[in-house]
Design a protein around this motif. Structure first.
Motif, short mmCIF file in Angstrom:
data_model
loop_
_atom_site.label_atom_id
_atom_site.label_comp_id
_atom_site.label_asym_id
_atom_site.label_seq_id
_atom_site.Cartn_x
_atom_site.Cartn_y
_atom_site.Cartn_z
N ALA A 180 0.83 -1.21 0.00
CA ALA A 180 0.00 0.00 0.00
C ALA A 180 0.86 1.26 0.00
O ALA A 180 0.50 2.28 -0.56
CB ALA A 180 -0.92 0.00 1.21
N LEU A 181 2.02 1.16 0.63
CA LEU A 181 2.90 2.33 0.69
C LEU A 181 3.53 2.62 -0.67
O LEU A 181 3.94 3.74 -0.95
CB LEU A 181 3.98 2.06 1.74
CG LEU A 181 4.89 3.23 2.08
CD1 LEU A 181 4.07 4.40 2.61
CD2 LEU A 181 5.93 2.80 3.09
N GLY A 182 3.61 1.58 -1.50
CA GLY A 182 4.23 1.79 -2.82
C GLY A 182 5.74 1.71 -2.76
O GLY A 182 6.43 2.39 -3.52
N PRO A 269 -0.51 2.64 6.44
CA PRO A 269 0.32 2.91 5.25
C PRO A 269 -0.27 3.98 4.36
O PRO A 269 0.45 4.69 3.66
CB PRO A 269 0.35 1.56 4.52
CG PRO A 269 -0.86 0.83 4.99
CD PRO A 269 -1.09 1.29 6.41
N PHE A 270 -1.59 4.12 4.40
CA PHE A 270 -2.23 5.14 3.56
C PHE A 270 -1.77 6.53 3.98
O PHE A 270 -1.29 7.33 3.18
CB PHE A 270 -3.75 5.00 3.67
CG PHE A 270 -4.51 6.18 3.14
CD1 PHE A 270 -4.54 6.43 1.78
CD2 PHE A 270 -5.16 7.05 4.00
CE1 PHE A 270 -5.24 7.51 1.28
CE2 PHE A 270 -5.85 8.14 3.51
CZ PHE A 270 -5.88 8.38 2.14
N ARG A 273 1.80 7.13 3.12
CA ARG A 273 2.02 7.46 1.71
C ARG A 273 1.75 8.95 1.45
O ARG A 273 2.52 9.63 0.78
CB ARG A 273 1.12 6.59 0.82
CG ARG A 273 1.09 6.97 -0.64
CD ARG A 273 2.38 6.61 -1.34
NE ARG A 273 2.49 7.31 -2.61
CZ ARG A 273 3.53 7.26 -3.43
NH1 ARG A 273 4.57 6.52 -3.10
NH2 ARG A 273 3.55 7.92 -4.54
N VAL A 274 0.63 9.43 1.99
CA VAL A 274 0.29 10.84 1.79
C VAL A 274 1.36 11.73 2.44
O VAL A 274 1.79 12.74 1.87
CB VAL A 274 -1.11 11.14 2.37
CG1 VAL A 274 -1.45 12.61 2.21
CG2 VAL A 274 -2.16 10.28 1.67
N GLU A 277 4.52 11.92 0.34
CA GLU A 277 4.33 12.81 -0.81
C GLU A 277 4.42 14.27 -0.37
O GLU A 277 5.04 15.10 -1.04
CB GLU A 277 2.96 12.55 -1.46
CG GLU A 277 2.98 11.46 -2.48
CD GLU A 277 4.06 11.65 -3.52
OE1 GLU A 277 3.98 12.61 -4.30
OE2 GLU A 277 5.00 10.85 -3.54
N ARG A 280 7.95 15.20 0.44
CA ARG A 280 8.72 15.39 -0.80
C ARG A 280 8.60 16.85 -1.26
O ARG A 280 9.60 17.48 -1.59
CB ARG A 280 8.16 14.44 -1.87
CG ARG A 280 8.91 14.43 -3.19
CD ARG A 280 8.05 13.81 -4.30
NE ARG A 280 7.81 12.39 -4.17
CZ ARG A 280 8.45 11.43 -4.87
NH1 ARG A 280 9.37 11.75 -5.73
NH2 ARG A 280 8.13 10.17 -4.71
N LYS A 364 -2.95 22.31 3.60
CA LYS A 364 -3.79 22.77 2.50
C LYS A 364 -3.46 22.04 1.21
O LYS A 364 -4.30 21.36 0.63
CB LYS A 364 -3.62 24.28 2.32
CG LYS A 364 -4.21 25.03 3.51
CD LYS A 364 -4.23 26.52 3.31
CE LYS A 364 -4.82 27.21 4.54
NZ LYS A 364 -4.30 28.57 4.69
N THR A 365 -2.19 22.14 0.74
CA THR A 365 -1.85 21.51 -0.54
C THR A 365 -2.15 20.01 -0.50
O THR A 365 -2.80 19.48 -1.39
CB THR A 365 -0.36 21.73 -0.86
OG1 THR A 365 -0.05 23.11 -0.66
CG2 THR A 365 -0.06 21.34 -2.29
N TYR A 366 -1.66 19.35 0.53
CA TYR A 366 -1.89 17.91 0.64
C TYR A 366 -3.07 17.59 1.57
O TYR A 366 -3.37 16.43 1.81
CB TYR A 366 -0.60 17.18 1.02
CG TYR A 366 0.33 17.15 -0.17
CD1 TYR A 366 0.25 16.13 -1.11
CD2 TYR A 366 1.23 18.18 -0.41
CE1 TYR A 366 1.04 16.12 -2.25
CE2 TYR A 366 2.03 18.19 -1.54
CZ TYR A 366 1.94 17.16 -2.46
OH TYR A 366 2.72 17.15 -3.58
N ALA A 367 -3.70 18.62 2.08
CA ALA A 367 -4.99 18.52 2.77
C ALA A 367 -5.07 17.40 3.81
O ALA A 367 -6.06 16.67 3.87
CB ALA A 367 -6.11 18.36 1.73
N VAL A 371 -8.01 14.40 4.43
CA VAL A 371 -7.73 13.06 3.95
C VAL A 371 -7.79 12.03 5.08
O VAL A 371 -8.16 10.88 4.88
CB VAL A 371 -6.34 13.05 3.27
CG1 VAL A 371 -5.85 11.65 3.05
CG2 VAL A 371 -6.40 13.81 1.96
#
Lengths: 787, 286
Positions: A180-182, A269-270, A273-274, A277, A280, A364-367, A371
């Motif tokens: 799930a993490l990729g 893991p969800f 992952r966010v 990102e 990054r 805000k950008t990744y909210a 989420v």
């Protein structure tokens, strides 16, 4: 300075030994009375609950290395020209190479998550992956792979049912989190032994990629002396999960470990992952704006440990305001807010002037708050120019000390008592029917194909993979898109070898890791270790530990390209896991687990161990030996794992390893495979079967004259060595190359157009099997366990 | 220049390599976050929803993501004939959004159910073999595929079994050749057993299109087979031979792998000078 609120004080001073021990136990602290007194001495007063919890965590074996640090420092080589950053931070950093004018580095970390995986296998294994990934991510790296080394009990023994449940649960945890993490799974190894019945091992390794000029450090930067810096906490809202986890990992498992579930963290893991990102984007922006910052993951000891370590490493102090910590509930006590090990969180120190911008990226950008319920980034503290570290709640300090007091550390000199010399091992009974015996060996849990497990793991996400787990001795990837720079990684460990001889057993593991790296054509550049042992307060266990570390250090120095006079294969990161013992007194076999990292200037040379064509020559390096102690053969014939290990001559092994590297790199080898568990017979079969797809090419191996006196040892000796497939047209070049290295090789068979697996000894045919039928045994043996 | 949006829904995890695979065939790819301003979506010529675990696959794989405003926008662009490719989790999103097979657009007509194979449940990661049956999606997504060609590509999913409870839907997708890609045996023949039929999907479906052919829900991972270096050395057939022959030759390894054909097909449609106004999706609708 404000007064510490009396309500939060733990009255420990003035108590006698017994009363103190009782008090500590009642408070759920694992500090010993002696350690508690040391804490009182350092503080000069009674601690608050928060402070006591911080010391409890920081002085746990897991965090403090209080028993092991001096041993590691005395014996392990940690520097080489390849190393950018050795042990000490969350992960080691090693040079990869230059692509289009940019230097890249690999980041590697290695940890254990043993006790949690025994108690709640799926969550325990998943949070193991989750934690090791954070260790690599907080160095500023993109996470490009994970590996797992698993040690389970006997799947057919008296505790078969719980053991099988743990296998299934751990495998589920690894795939559910990693897929799930990729992050691709780069493999790992699995070993079964009854001594892991009540204490499995789940070791995890993570690999990352970072620009060498963008390695991020876990400390308040020096710039904080010139402008105000704040502490940002980002991720999951803090809850009570994993409170006391580090101390839990540093104690013997209770008989009824079910009651200890609360110490295990909850994976997500969800959200991870966010977060990765969003990180990054934030890191990219900070680098672009040339802002000095510090970054750290939250693991053991939660906010308190991460913030105090960030401050101490930079030589600063900090005020942390617990009221500003986003929490799952309002009524969490201060010590829980400060020290719980809630997963999926990071801490960052940035200049106050950019803090709002950083918060906007996350919120805000990744909210994050939209989420995931309650997730967000928030400013929770402020760097102080002095060295005061304070934790505040409702405006009142609930902890107040100098950072160097908190991070002072502690050391225990443990007693050592070498184990009594074992009586000479009984001789092995002869094998009567070699073909039937071979067929049995092929299906033994420690020798069967790992395919049923590996198929759950996503091995290809991110698109960087050249050689997947199970196809070769090491996984191979091209980390930098568009570049032919390559990396290879392996993880190894054989608890039976180390139990039989801690020094040489560990040295053998290092040699095996290096053999795995060169068999695919990569140059070994670094090692990491996770040292899993029993109770260090037991002098025999501690003697095993010291010997094992010495073997590790000596092998790492001796097996570098120039031997002990040249640079070592440096050990850049690692972990010690003690107290792998259940209440019933059963300790695990001493289990150092070693990961090896290799690099390629041109990854296109990488090859697998699968046979490539009919009509090529099979060549063996490394004579077979009659010393069969701790081998899979010995266990199969006698049920025992004692006896003398094969000899390991460091200088010969070094030349064998580096000759193999030259041979694979120069393209005169079609396939190369390390000889290890199960010896020549199993290695040859694995080559004939390939990782997952047999090519239908058979082989014929005459084994007479391979250096040992009995057919059993020629077939199954675990002496170090390689088996190579060499095309006839390359044979002269191959032999010349080995001659220059002064390494003896023996031609020992050929590949066949017909799909037969044949072993001959003198005039006798010992084994002559149809490849497809033996493949079925090999591939299916672990299916009932994994499915 | 043709611009492709690679849709980054929270939990998606294949966006970077998918973008690289689109770039290598000459398209311009941008990773677009799900919550970017609504006006951004119409700027693109094509859309790819990559693999991963969007919104943690809560409820069912793809179910939450299918309700995003961004997916509505993309559906509206698809209605205008623009291509939309969903890979793996992206395929699950398209099916949950009622875009595939889209016999009655917006109605969820199929599901991607948990894999079903004898003695093998759960997530499955392995290489599989694909064949193409010409249909309305051929032009967008299988333009350069020869009849009978067998294309190896990896799968990695736990819920990849295309399934419908409605016999009429099953009949329509069969009659109208909406199953563009299906799992086959390495010989190209019908996949009758595991592992060639890896998940038990209806009609061995690996990729199903809508009637117009511009939307494809595709379970395998072409972006993991876009470069020759990604092909396993031990793969049988000509791709394996090429891979083995390329050991020691970086340039060859950076060359195309079997999955690139899908992106190339998309690119040759988007980049062909005559494409404007005469795209296959529009033809099919007219």
């Amino acid at each position: 300075m404000q007064q510490l609120d009396n309500a939060h004080i733990l009255p420990l001073s003035g108590q006698d030994e017994q009363a103190l021990a009782k008090l500590l136990q009642r408070e759920g602290l694992r500090l010993t009375p002696g350690e508690a007194r040391r804490m009182l001495e350092l503080l000069g007063r009674d601690p608050t609950r928060v402070e006591a919890t911080i010391f409890d965590t920081m002085w746990s074996e897991h965090c403090s290395y209080k028993s092991s640090r001096w041993v590691l420092k005395a014996h392990l080589p940690v520097e080489s020209p390849r190393v950018i950053l050795g042990p000490g931070e969350d992960a080691g950093v090693v040079r990869l190479g230059v692509h289009q004018g940019v230097e890249y580095a690999l980041v590697i970390a290695h940890e254990s998550h043993n006790h949690p995986s025994q108690v709640v296998p799926t969550e325990g294994a998943a949070t193991g992956i989750g934690g090791i990934v954070r260790d690599v991510a907080c160095m500023g790296a993109e996470v490009i792979g994970v590996l797992d080394a698993l040690r389970f009990g006997d799947p057919d023994g008296p505790r078969a049912a719980p053991v099988r449940e743990i296998v299934r649960g751990v495998v589920d945890g690894i795939w559910q989190y990693g897929d799930a993490l990729g992050v691709p799974n780069l493999g790992g190894d699995v070993f079964f032994s009854p001594r892991f019945d009540e204490n499995c091992l789940v070791n995890v390794v993570s690999l990352g990629l970072v620009r060498a000029d963008r390695v991020v450090r876990s400390r308040v930067p020096e710039a904080a002396s010139r402008e105000p810096y704040v502490l940002i906490l980002v991720g999951k809202p803090t809850d009570e999960t994993g409170f006391g986890g580090a101390s839990f990992a540093s104690a013997v498992l209770e008989e009824n470990a079910e009651g200890q579930r609360g110490h295990v963290q909850v994976p997500d893991p969800f959200l991870k992952r966010v977060l990765l990102e969003a990180n990054r984007a934030v890191l990219e922006w900070l680098h672009h704006e040339k802002v000095a910052f510090g970054f750290k993951d939250l693991g053991a000891g939660g906010i308190a440990c991460a913030s105090s370590e960030l401050a101490a490493a930079g030589g600063f102090g900090m005020d942390v305001d617990l009221d500003r910590v986003p929490a799952s509930r309002e009524d969490l006590p201060p010590e829980v807010l400060a020290c719980s090990e809630t997963q999926e969180r990071f801490a960052m120190v940035v200049p106050e002037r950019v803090a709002e911008r950083v918060l906007d990226f996350y919120n805000k950008t990744y909210a994050l708050p939209e989420v995931y319920h309650g997730a967000r980034a928030a400013i929770v503290g402020r760097v102080r120019p002095d060295k005061h570290y304070r934790i505040l709640k409702s405006g009142q300090p609930v902890g107040d000390a100098l950072v160097e007091v908190i991070t002072a550390g502690i050391e225990h000199r443990r007693a050592e008592r070498p184990r009594a010399t074992a009586p000479p091992a009984e001789p092995l009974p002869p094998v009567e029917d070699h073909e039937a015996f071979f067929t049995r060996m092929v299906g033994r849990p420690n020798l069967a194909s790992r395919e049923p497990i590996f198929r759950y793991y996503d091995t290809e996400v991110q698109g960087r993979m050249l050689i997947r787990a199970g196809e070769a001795d090491a996984s191979v990837l091209a980390p930098v898109p568009g570049s032919k720079l390559g990396a290879a990684i392996t993880v190894d460990g054989n608890p039976w070898w180390v139990a039989a001889d801690p020094y040489w057993g560990t040295a053998h593991i290092v040699a095996e890791a290096l053999r795995n790296l060169v068999a695919v054509g990569s140059e070994p550049v670094a090692l990491t270790d996770c040292l899993n042992f029993g109770n260090p307060e037991d002098p025999e266990v501690f003697a095993d530990f010291v010997r094992s570390v010495r073997g590790l250090g000596d092998a790492a120095r001796a097996l570098g390209p120039e031997g002990p006079s040249g640079p070592p294969v440096a050990i850049v990161s690692g972990n010690v896991s003690f107290y792998n013992e259940s209440r019933s007194g059963r300790s695990i076999e001493p289990s150092p687990i070693i990961a090896g990292l290799g690099v390629f200037d041109d990854v296109s040379v990488a090859t697998t161990f699968g046979i490539k064509r009919a009509g090529s020559v099979l060549v063996l390096s490394g004579p077979r030996q009659d010393r069969l102690g701790a081998s899979q053969l010995r266990h199969a014939l006698t049920g025992k794992t004692d006896g003398p290990l094969p000899e390991l001559d460091f200088d010969r092994e070094r030349r064998r390893i580096h000759a193999t590297l030259d041979a694979v790199r120069s393209g005169c080898v079609l396939a190369a495979h390390d000889l290890a568990e199960g010896g020549l017979a199993i290695a040859a079969l694995e080559m004939a079967l390939g990782g997952y797809e047999a090519q239908g090419i058979g082989m014929q191996i005459p084994i007479s004259g391979l250096g040992s006196t009995r057919p059993e040892s020629r077939l199954y000796s675990e002496a170090p060595g390689f088996l190579y497939e060499v095309a006839k047209e390359h044979l002269q070049q191959f032999l010349g190359l080995f001659e220059r290295w002064g390494v003896d090789v023996t031609m020992t068979g050929r590949t066949l157009a017909e799909p037969r697996f044949r072993i001959l000894d003198g005039g006798h045919t010992l084994v002559d099997l149809d490849l497809e039928s033996v493949q079925r045994i090999h591939a299916d043996a672990l299916k009932p366990l994994a499915e | 220049m043709a611009r492709v949006a690679v849709v980054q829904i929270p939990g998606v995890n294949c966006e970077y390599e998918t973008a690289r695979a689109l770039e290598v065939v000459g398209l311009t790819a941008r990773i677009v976050r799900w919550n970017e301003p609504a006006s951004v979506w119409s700027e693109f010529d094509a859309y790819v929803i990559p693999g991963g675990f969007a919104f943690q696959d809560r409820i069912r794989a793809g179910a939450v993501a299918a309700k995003l405003p961004a997916v509505d926008r993309i559906a509206a662009e698809a209605e205008r004939g623009k291509p939309v490719l969903g890979i793996c989790n992206g395929a699950q999103v398209l099916v949950e959004a009622g875009l595939v097979p889209g016999l009655h657009p917006g109605r969820v007509e199929m599901a991607l159910a948990p894999n079903r194979a004898p003695r093998r449940e759960g997530y499955l990661c392995r290489w599989s073999w694909l064949g193409v049956t010409p249909g309305p999606g051929s032009s967008w997504y299988a333009r350069n595929v020869r009849p009978g060609q067998v294309i190896p590509m990896p799968i990695a999913h736990g819920e990849g079994r295309f399934l419908t409870a409605d016999p009429e839907v099953q009949e329509r997708i069969e009659i109208e050749n909406l199953v563009l890609y299906r799992f086959v045996a390495p010989s190209g023949g019908r996949a009758v057993r595991y592992p060639f039929d890896p998940n038990g999907a209806t009609l061995q479906a690996a990729g199903i299109t809508n009637r117009a052919g511009n939307i494809l829900a595709f379970m395998p991972h072409p972006e993991r087979a876009t470069w020759l270096r990604q092909v396993p050395l031990e793969l049988k057939n000509a791709w394996g031979e090429s891979r083995r022959a390329a050991v020691g030759n970086w340039e060859a390894l950076e060359g195309p792998g079997p999955g690139r054909i899908l992106f190339q097909s998309l690119a040759s449609n988007l980049l062909s000078p005559s494409a404007e106004g005469a795209r296959p999706g529009r033809e099919a609708r007219s």
